[in-house]
Design a protein around this motif. Structure first.
Motif, mmCIF file in Angstrom:
data_model
loop_
_atom_site.group_PDB
_atom_site.id
_atom_site.type_symbol
_atom_site.label_atom_id
_atom_site.label_comp_id
_atom_site.label_asym_id
_atom_site.label_seq_id
_atom_site.Cartn_x
_atom_site.Cartn_y
_atom_site.Cartn_z
ATOM 1 N N ASP A 24 1.561 9.752 -10.282
ATOM 2 C CA ASP A 24 0.963 9.645 -11.622
ATOM 3 C C ASP A 24 -0.353 8.863 -11.537
ATOM 4 O O ASP A 24 -0.342 7.628 -11.530
ATOM 5 N N GLU A 25 -1.443 9.587 -11.487
ATOM 6 C CA GLU A 25 -2.748 8.932 -11.261
ATOM 7 C C GLU A 25 -3.125 8.001 -12.410
ATOM 8 O O GLU A 25 -3.770 6.976 -12.196
ATOM 9 N N SER A 38 -1.251 5.956 -14.401
ATOM 10 C CA SER A 38 -0.692 4.596 -14.313
ATOM 11 C C SER A 38 -1.162 3.900 -13.031
ATOM 12 O O SER A 38 -1.390 2.680 -13.022
ATOM 13 N N HIS A 39 -1.372 4.663 -11.968
ATOM 14 C CA HIS A 39 -1.885 4.072 -10.724
ATOM 15 C C HIS A 39 -3.247 3.426 -10.975
ATOM 16 O O HIS A 39 -3.493 2.264 -10.591
ATOM 17 N N ALA A 40 -4.126 4.140 -11.676
ATOM 18 C CA ALA A 40 -5.466 3.606 -11.945
ATOM 19 C C ALA A 40 -5.372 2.367 -12.841
ATOM 20 O O ALA A 40 -6.094 1.373 -12.626
ATOM 21 N N LEU A 60 1.757 1.914 -3.547
ATOM 22 C CA LEU A 60 0.623 2.350 -4.373
ATOM 23 C C LEU A 60 0.271 3.806 -4.086
ATOM 24 O O LEU A 60 -0.052 4.566 -4.994
ATOM 25 N N GLU A 61 0.369 4.183 -2.820
ATOM 26 C CA GLU A 61 0.041 5.570 -2.462
ATOM 27 C C GLU A 61 1.074 6.535 -3.086
ATOM 28 O O GLU A 61 0.702 7.582 -3.630
ATOM 29 N N LEU A 107 -4.233 -0.621 -10.702
ATOM 30 C CA LEU A 107 -5.315 -1.137 -9.833
ATOM 31 C C LEU A 107 -6.349 -1.921 -10.646
ATOM 32 O O LEU A 107 -6.898 -2.922 -10.175
ATOM 33 N N GLU A 165 0.811 -1.227 0.000
ATOM 34 C CA GLU A 165 0.000 0.000 0.000
ATOM 35 C C GLU A 165 0.851 1.289 0.000
ATOM 36 O O GLU A 165 0.510 2.234 -0.703
ATOM 37 N N ARG A 217 0.218 6.820 -6.697
ATOM 38 C CA ARG A 217 -0.980 7.636 -6.939
ATOM 39 C C ARG A 217 -0.610 9.115 -6.928
ATOM 40 O O ARG A 217 -1.039 9.885 -7.780
ATOM 41 N N ARG A 218 0.248 9.466 -5.945
ATOM 42 C CA ARG A 218 0.634 10.877 -5.856
ATOM 43 C C ARG A 218 1.467 11.310 -7.067
ATOM 44 O O ARG A 218 1.369 12.432 -7.522
#
Ligand SMILES: Cc1cc2nc3c(=O)[nH]c(=O)nc-3n(C[C@H](O)[C@H](O)[C@H](O)COP(=O)(O)OP(=O)(O)OC[C@H]3O[C@@H](n4cnc5c(N)ncnc54)[C@H](O)[C@@H]3O)c2cc1C
Length: 358
Positions: free
Chosen positions: A58-59, A61-63, A51-52, A66, A48, A55-56
């Motif tokens: 590059d949203e 590639s994070h999405a 992943l956090e 997931l 986690e 997310r901060r």
């Protein structure tokens, strides 16, 4: 700035993404030894904190990551025919191949160039780039160059392991410890897609020799392992990346005291490894990538930026490597815990990375 990455795994790809997010004008070439379609692993756990941080940074590639991940909320420990089911143990994973695919697409979208089937070395590239990123994994050649400037510490596990896939998706993370005539053989297993699981098998050298593992075509070893783990697998089967006995390995935890020298800097497994039993190698690679991009973005002369990166990573890496070492050594000495009753064995297992005695 012109940058070349030697090796195109998660570390290089995420560095390229982070650097382009921070400095869109940076020119980044990634040289990958293998062809674009080679798969070099099964599933990996996505921590986690990683992943956090993603997310901060590059949203997009994070999405996408997931969307290709699966999760579970139980851990099952099987030991001497008994089962301990632990709830509220959230975990998430994805296929290593899926992760690399997402990151490659995003790096290219941001303007990076990936050169496949292109083995590279610092000597080939030094003249054409201001910065060389050594991201060539656990058997890094770049590390050896930097190693001339500072010590590299290596600790090898006494155990043998093999990273396999299984054509069944478990609905939880499973650790199955089987007693055999040659000693304990155990598996770390978890799902990584809707129909597949990672299946990492480990045993002591004596057990490995007793079974004659690693001395014949791997298909024979897989058949033997399917027999040992029959109660867990049911009619599912195991798959390896190749049929070569060298798929059996001994894990080596590596630490470099220096992460940079002249125009070269190390990230990911080239810089440090962490035993697979704590599932944090990719996390270290991604956090290195972000820290390096941030440090370069802060400005100043290159040596200053690289020294800042090294200072920033040392403490965080030390702490994870310490946990990984405790965990690796717990498995190396598993026989000391093996006769414990299930509850005590489970407790020792769960706290192994803290280095506590059973
Ligand atoms: C059994 C096992 C299970 C694991 N499970 C997890 C897990 O659950 N969670 C987790 O976070 N981590 C896990 N890891 C660790 C994780 O796989 C690594 O830490 C991570 O892949 C490191 O990324 P990297 O980019 O540094 O190296 P790699 O992914 O190894 O990438 C290096 C790349 O460099 C290329 N290369 C090498 N030499 C050259 C050259 N000279 N020129 C060009 N290219 C070159 C290679 O082909 C490769 O593509 C596991 C590892 C193992 C062994």
């Amino acid at each position: 700035m012109k940058i070349a990455c030697i090796g195109g795994g998660v570390a290089a790809l995420y560095f390229a993404i982070a650097m382009k997010r921070r400095q869109p004008a940076a020119a980044i070439d990634i040289f990958e030894r293998d062809s674009a379609d080679r798969n070099s692993g099964w599933g990996i756990i996505l921590r986690e904190p990683m992943l956090e941080a993603m997310r901060r940074m590059d949203e997009a590639s994070h999405a996408a990551i997931l969307a290709r991940a699966v999760s579970w909320d139980q851990i099952e420990i099987r030991h001497k025919g008994e089962v301990n089911l632990l709830s509220n143990q959230f975990g998430r994973s994805t296929g290593r191949h899926a992760l690399v695919e997402v990151l490659r697409a995003r790096a290219v979208e941001l303007g990076c160039r990936i050169h496949y089937s292109s083995p590279a070395s610092a000597a080939d590239l030094a003249g054409g780039y201001q910065l060389l990123v050594g991201s060539d994994g656990i058997k890094s050649g770049c590390r050896e160059q930097i190693g001339a400037a500072a010590p590299i510490v290596r600790v090898q596990s006494a155990n043998r392991f093999i990273w396999l896939g299984c054509d069944k998706a478990f609905d939880r993370m499973v650790f199955d410890f089987q007693q055999t005539t040659h000693g304990p053989v155990w598996v770390h297993a978890y799902p990584f897609s809707a129909d597949k699981s990672t299946f990492v098998v480990e045993c002591a050298q004596q057990t490995f020799d007793g079974f004659g593992f690693g001395r014949r075509a791997l298909s024979a070893d897989l058949a033997r392992l399917e027999g040992i783990f029959a109660s867990l697998l049911g009619d599912a089967s195991l798959t390896s990346l190749s049929d070569a006995p060298h798929e059996w390995r001994q894990f080596e935890q590596i630490r470099c005291d220096a992460l940079h020298h002249e125009q070269m800097v190390l990230i990911g497994d080239a810089a440090h490894t962490a035993h697979f039993s704590i599932g944090s190698g990719t996390r270290l690679a991604v956090e290195d990538a972000i820290a390096l991009a941030d440090s370069l973005h802060q400005g100043g002369a290159l040596p200053e930026a690289l020294a800042r990166y090294q200072r920033q990573r040392s403490e965080a890496v030390d702490s994870i490597q310490q946990q990984a070492l405790h965990s690796m050594q717990w498995f190396d000495r598993i026989i000391e815990h093996y006769s414990l009753p299930l509850a005590a064995f489970s407790r020792a297992f769960l706290f192994r990375s803290l280095g506590q005695a059973a």
